[in-house]
Design a protein around this motif. Structure first.
Motif, short mmCIF file in Angstrom:
data_model
loop_
_atom_site.label_atom_id
_atom_site.label_comp_id
_atom_site.label_asym_id
_atom_site.label_seq_id
_atom_site.Cartn_x
_atom_site.Cartn_y
_atom_site.Cartn_z
N THR A 98 29.09 -19.26 -3.22
CA THR A 98 29.20 -20.73 -3.27
C THR A 98 29.88 -21.20 -4.54
O THR A 98 30.36 -22.34 -4.60
N LYS A 99 29.94 -20.35 -5.55
CA LYS A 99 30.57 -20.73 -6.82
C LYS A 99 31.28 -19.51 -7.39
O LYS A 99 30.76 -18.40 -7.33
N HIS A 100 32.47 -19.73 -7.94
CA HIS A 100 33.27 -18.63 -8.48
C HIS A 100 33.97 -19.11 -9.74
O HIS A 100 34.70 -20.11 -9.73
N VAL A 101 33.73 -18.41 -10.85
CA VAL A 101 34.40 -18.71 -12.11
C VAL A 101 35.39 -17.58 -12.38
O VAL A 101 35.02 -16.41 -12.43
N MET A 102 36.68 -17.95 -12.56
CA MET A 102 37.73 -16.96 -12.78
C MET A 102 38.29 -17.11 -14.18
O MET A 102 38.27 -18.20 -14.77
N GLU A 103 38.82 -15.99 -14.73
CA GLU A 103 39.44 -16.00 -16.05
C GLU A 103 40.80 -15.32 -15.98
O GLU A 103 40.97 -14.34 -15.25
N ILE A 104 41.77 -15.85 -16.74
CA ILE A 104 43.07 -15.21 -16.86
C ILE A 104 43.52 -15.22 -18.31
O ILE A 104 43.13 -16.09 -19.10
N TYR A 105 44.35 -14.22 -18.65
CA TYR A 105 44.98 -14.14 -19.96
C TYR A 105 46.49 -14.26 -19.78
O TYR A 105 47.03 -13.97 -18.72
N ASP A 106 47.16 -14.65 -20.85
CA ASP A 106 48.62 -14.69 -20.86
C ASP A 106 49.06 -14.09 -22.19
O ASP A 106 48.91 -14.70 -23.25
N ASN A 107 49.58 -12.87 -22.14
CA ASN A 107 49.96 -12.17 -23.37
C ASN A 107 51.27 -12.67 -23.95
O ASN A 107 51.64 -12.28 -25.06
N ALA A 108 51.96 -13.51 -23.21
CA ALA A 108 53.23 -14.03 -23.72
C ALA A 108 53.07 -15.41 -24.35
O ALA A 108 54.04 -16.00 -24.80
N SER A 109 51.84 -15.92 -24.40
CA SER A 109 51.63 -17.27 -24.90
C SER A 109 50.24 -17.37 -25.51
O SER A 109 49.37 -16.53 -25.28
N ASP A 110 50.05 -18.44 -26.31
CA ASP A 110 48.73 -18.68 -26.90
C ASP A 110 47.75 -19.23 -25.87
O ASP A 110 46.54 -19.17 -26.07
N GLN A 111 48.28 -19.77 -24.80
CA GLN A 111 47.43 -20.35 -23.76
C GLN A 111 47.88 -19.84 -22.39
O GLN A 111 49.06 -19.65 -22.14
N ALA A 112 46.90 -19.58 -21.54
CA ALA A 112 47.18 -19.17 -20.16
C ALA A 112 47.13 -20.41 -19.27
O ALA A 112 46.05 -20.93 -18.99
N ILE A 113 48.30 -20.88 -18.88
CA ILE A 113 48.38 -22.10 -18.07
C ILE A 113 48.44 -21.70 -16.61
O ILE A 113 49.42 -21.09 -16.15
N PRO A 114 47.40 -22.00 -15.81
CA PRO A 114 47.41 -21.59 -14.39
C PRO A 114 48.39 -22.43 -13.58
O PRO A 114 48.48 -23.64 -13.75
N LYS A 115 49.11 -21.77 -12.70
CA LYS A 115 50.09 -22.46 -11.86
C LYS A 115 49.62 -22.54 -10.41
O LYS A 115 49.60 -23.61 -9.82
N ASN A 116 49.23 -21.40 -9.85
CA ASN A 116 48.83 -21.37 -8.45
C ASN A 116 47.56 -20.55 -8.26
O ASN A 116 47.27 -19.63 -9.04
N LEU A 117 46.81 -20.87 -7.22
CA LEU A 117 45.77 -20.00 -6.70
C LEU A 117 46.38 -19.21 -5.54
O LEU A 117 46.98 -19.81 -4.64
N GLU A 118 46.24 -17.90 -5.58
CA GLU A 118 46.77 -17.06 -4.51
C GLU A 118 45.59 -16.44 -3.75
O GLU A 118 44.88 -15.59 -4.27
N ILE A 119 45.37 -16.90 -2.52
CA ILE A 119 44.34 -16.31 -1.67
C ILE A 119 45.02 -15.29 -0.76
O ILE A 119 45.93 -15.64 0.00
N GLN A 120 44.61 -14.04 -0.86
CA GLN A 120 45.23 -13.00 -0.05
C GLN A 120 44.43 -12.69 1.22
O GLN A 120 44.96 -12.10 2.15
N GLY A 121 43.17 -13.08 1.24
CA GLY A 121 42.34 -12.84 2.40
C GLY A 121 40.88 -13.01 2.04
O GLY A 121 40.54 -13.54 0.98
N TYR A 122 40.00 -12.53 2.93
CA TYR A 122 38.58 -12.70 2.66
C TYR A 122 37.78 -11.56 3.26
O TYR A 122 38.23 -10.83 4.14
N MET A 123 36.55 -11.40 2.72
CA MET A 123 35.59 -10.42 3.21
C MET A 123 34.54 -11.12 4.05
O MET A 123 34.10 -12.22 3.71
N SER A 124 34.14 -10.47 5.14
CA SER A 124 33.09 -11.03 5.98
C SER A 124 32.43 -9.90 6.78
O SER A 124 32.84 -8.73 6.68
N SER A 125 31.42 -10.25 7.55
CA SER A 125 30.71 -9.25 8.35
C SER A 125 30.22 -9.88 9.64
O SER A 125 30.11 -11.11 9.75
#
Length: 676
Positions: free
Chosen positions: A637-664
């Motif tokens: 129900t809740k998801h906290v994500m983290e990213i780094y950007d080694n080419a900059s002092d700040q990691a500026i997010p551009k897009n969310l990429e959903i590739q699929g999902y898990m289910s049963s």
């Protein structure tokens, strides 16, 4: 193992040997890579050994193309650390570099040397190298170009005029055949009229060819991988006999059960344990008597007493699957109960001589809570341990116990007590246990069925003294749906029901309790559930100034609630619950401004249990009694994500990429199999 996907899955689910086999298939390329750091065989053997152990220990979840770069990053990290420890590395080499180009490569700056080795010796892509080195892809190309120029200069004193700057940056992609068609045409038109660029490109190509040709001549010593395998066997031996298991215990019982619930099934995540311990119920007594009546095993009643505690080895039953040792522990002075903790104080002293270590070891969940079945004997615990099968038809197992773990009053208390506060009793209980291996009854099958639209072929049913195994086959990819696991509930024969042992399942093989020594003419198999991954791609452009940002995916309203810019940058998402929601968890990544491939590093999640009727449960309240929830599924129900950007002092997010999902999906299918 020719398939990367299969090999990676095996590494995560099986043992150190499988990790070694994955590495063995790629030994030559890693050997060439290690060659640029060391020329002493002992150093290279150490790096190979440490890398394989680290891969096995970390059980990285990446698959496919993402896995080998991760392994390579570990490999070079270990190389670098070892080089830094050998302060006189350059002068300590006992083997002279035979090829001139390797001598010159060895003298290059480390950033040039590594980039060249990764691309032209290890044969990684530019993008893979960029991820390993944590630098932009253009930086890798620049290092390749400059490094090759320096290498060329050392090999050939002839002076070349510098090429045109606007075009030389395309040389690496052009020679690697990764240059976009439009740019390729433009470069070739320019080359037709520019002599300097022609000469520069040709000399770079010649240098690369000389390097790769020299790399082909690097030969691994014939005994190299055999030495690695021997080192790994010694590592396994030491680990099995180690008594300092604090880190293993550090994964609490609560975490163990949460993992089981959250995944919806239990894989072989813990199958690296050679031994397991299990509670002994009244049904075990009945089954032992049935074994003895059929001539399988016999009452042993081997007794040793020390420090007021008596251990009795009641019996031993063995086949090609496992060896079960039934025991009873009695505290003769107090009303305490003790069990054998297979992590601490229990070992088979002649394990390497009598046990078959090529067989997949079994895993059963540990018993922490006191046995309360017999109130008249509060000081007695009955249990059994599962060992690997014996190699020969008969053997004597030398079982040595030096510590016994005191049982907990409840499973809840077991999860909260630190390792240092666990109560153990020291002592010495040593047994020579005679064991005879018994054959199984094997029925070859060829029965085709369909479950939830999936064609399944049942191929073999094995009725062994200690377990029942069902082998099957199916296509695990259909209509963008990857079937990860098929779970079975039970197998019924005559009046006997054998429940599935989900902890001991293998790929394409289901495990059940033993039906043996009964010989039924037919059985009924009941399916339980299937776990799958559904490919369903979506790209969501992040509007950081318009939060919360909501979008629909998989029957759920997903909200981007918070973005905290930094390095790392955190993004908090919530997933709505509805009857139409298709996914339990998402395979989701973040794409920062300076990257072309989606990445995510770290994060956390929360969720709830939902039963088949749609009722919700707080997972914290059902860690220990999850079986009271009918067909529970865990939904994030809740998801906290983290990213780094080694080419900059700040990691500026551009897009969310959903590739699929898990289910049963839970199943109710029952299949009858004739054994005539």
């Amino acid at each position: 193992m020719s398939s990367t996907k299969i090999a990676v899955s095996t590494i995560r689910e099986k043992d150190m040997k499988s990790t070694y086999e994955w590495f063995y298939d790629r030994k030559d390329s890693f050997y060439k890579l290690g060659w640029i750091y060391f020329q002493q065989q002992s150093d290279l053997e150490t790096v190979f050994h440490e890398t394989i152990v680290k891969i096995y220990d970390e059980k990285h979840p990446k698959q496919g193309k993402e896995f080998e770069p991760w392994v390579t990053s570990i490999f070079i990290s270990i190389c670098r650390n070892r080089v830094s420890q050998k302060t006189e590395q350059a002068s300590s080499r006992t083997t002279e570099l035979e090829d001139e180009i390797f001598r010159e490569l060895d003298q290059l700056q480390i950033e040039y040397k590594e980039a060249i080795a990764f691309v032209y010796l290890k044969e990684l892509t530019i993008q893979e190298v960029a991820h390993i080195l944590q630098v932009p892809a253009d930086t890798v190309k620049n290092r390749l170009l400059e490094g090759i120029r320096v290498l060329r200069k050392k090999l050939n004193s002839q002076h070349f005029a510098r090429s045109c700057k606007n075009y030389e940056r395309k040389f690496i992609d052009y020679l690697g055949k990764t240059l976009e068609r439009e740019e390729k045409v433009d470069l070739e038109i320019h080359l037709h009229s520019c002599i300097d660029c022609q000469r520069e490109l040709s000399s770079i190509q010649d240098t690369i060819f000389t390097l790769t040709e020299a790399g082909e001549n690097v030969r691994m010593p014939s005994n190299f991988m055999e030495n690695i395998e021997n080192k790994l066997e010694e590592t396994k031996r030491k680990r099995l006999r180690s008594r300092k298991k604090k880190n293993i215990w550090g994964m609490s019982v609560a975490a163990f059960f949460v993992l089981m619930i959250c995944t919806g099934f239990v894989t072989n995540s813990y199958a690296n344990m050679y031994y397991s311990w299990i509670g002994w119920t009244e049904s075990e007594d009945e089954q032992l008597i049935a074994y003895w009546k059929k001539g399988l095993g016999e009452p042993l009643n081997l007794v040793k007493e020390n420090n007021g505690v008596k251990i009795t080895i009641k019996s031993a039953i063995a086949d090609d699957i496992q060896t079960l040792i039934y025991y009873e522990i009695e505290d003769t002075t107090n009303d305490r109960q003790y069990t054998m903790n297979m992590y601490d104080g229990v070992m088979v002293e002649n394990e390497f001589e009598v046990l078959d270590r090529s067989v997949q070891e079994r895993y059963y969940p540990p018993i922490f809570q006191k046995n309360t079945q017999d109130d008249d004997e509060p000081n007695v615990f009955k249990g059994k341990i599962s060992l690997l099968p014996i190699e020969e038809d008969e053997a004597t197992i030398e079982l040595k116990i030096t510590r016994l773990q005191q049982m907990f009053d409840s499973i809840e208390s077991a999860s909260t007590i630190p390792y240092e506060e666990i109560q153990f009793l020291e002592g010495d209980w040593t047994f020579d246990i005679p064991v005879k291996k018994h054959e199984a009854i094997v029925h070859d099958l060829d029965q085709e069925i369909e479950v939830d639209g999936i064609p399944i072929t049942l191929t073999k049913l094995t009725l062994a003294p200690t377990a029942t195994l069902l082998d099957y086959q199916f296509e695990n990819f259909q209509q963008n749906r990857h079937i990860n696991t098929i779970l079975f509930k039970e197998i019924r024969a005559n009046d006997r029901t054998a429940k599935a042992e989900v902890y001991s399942m293998n790929w394409l093989q289901a495990s059940f309790e033993a039906i043996y020594p009964y010989e039924p003419d037919h059985v009924e198999i009941q399916f339980h559930a299937l776990d799958y991954y559904q490919e369903d791609r979506a790209t969501i452009k992040i509007q950081d100034k318009e939060l919360p940002q909501t979008f629909e995916y998989g029957g759920s309203d997903i909200s981007i609630d918070r973005i905290t810019i930094g390095n790392p940058t955190q993004i908090e998402l919530t997933y709505g619950l509805s009857e139409e929601r298709e996914f339990e968890s998402l395979n989701i990544f973040l794409l920062p401004e300076n990257e072309k491939d989606p990445i995510s590093i770290g994060g956390s999640s929360e969720g709830v249990l939902i039963d088949r009727e749609g009722n919700q449960y707080d997972i914290e309240d059902y860690v220990y009694n999850y079986e009271t929830v009918e067909q529970p599924r865990y939904f994030e129900t809740k998801h906290v994500m983290e990213i780094y950007d080694n080419a900059s002092d700040q990691a500026i997010p551009k897009n969310l990429e959903i590739q699929g999902y898990m289910s049963s999906t839970y199943l109710d299918n029952i299949v009858e199999i004739s054994l005539d």
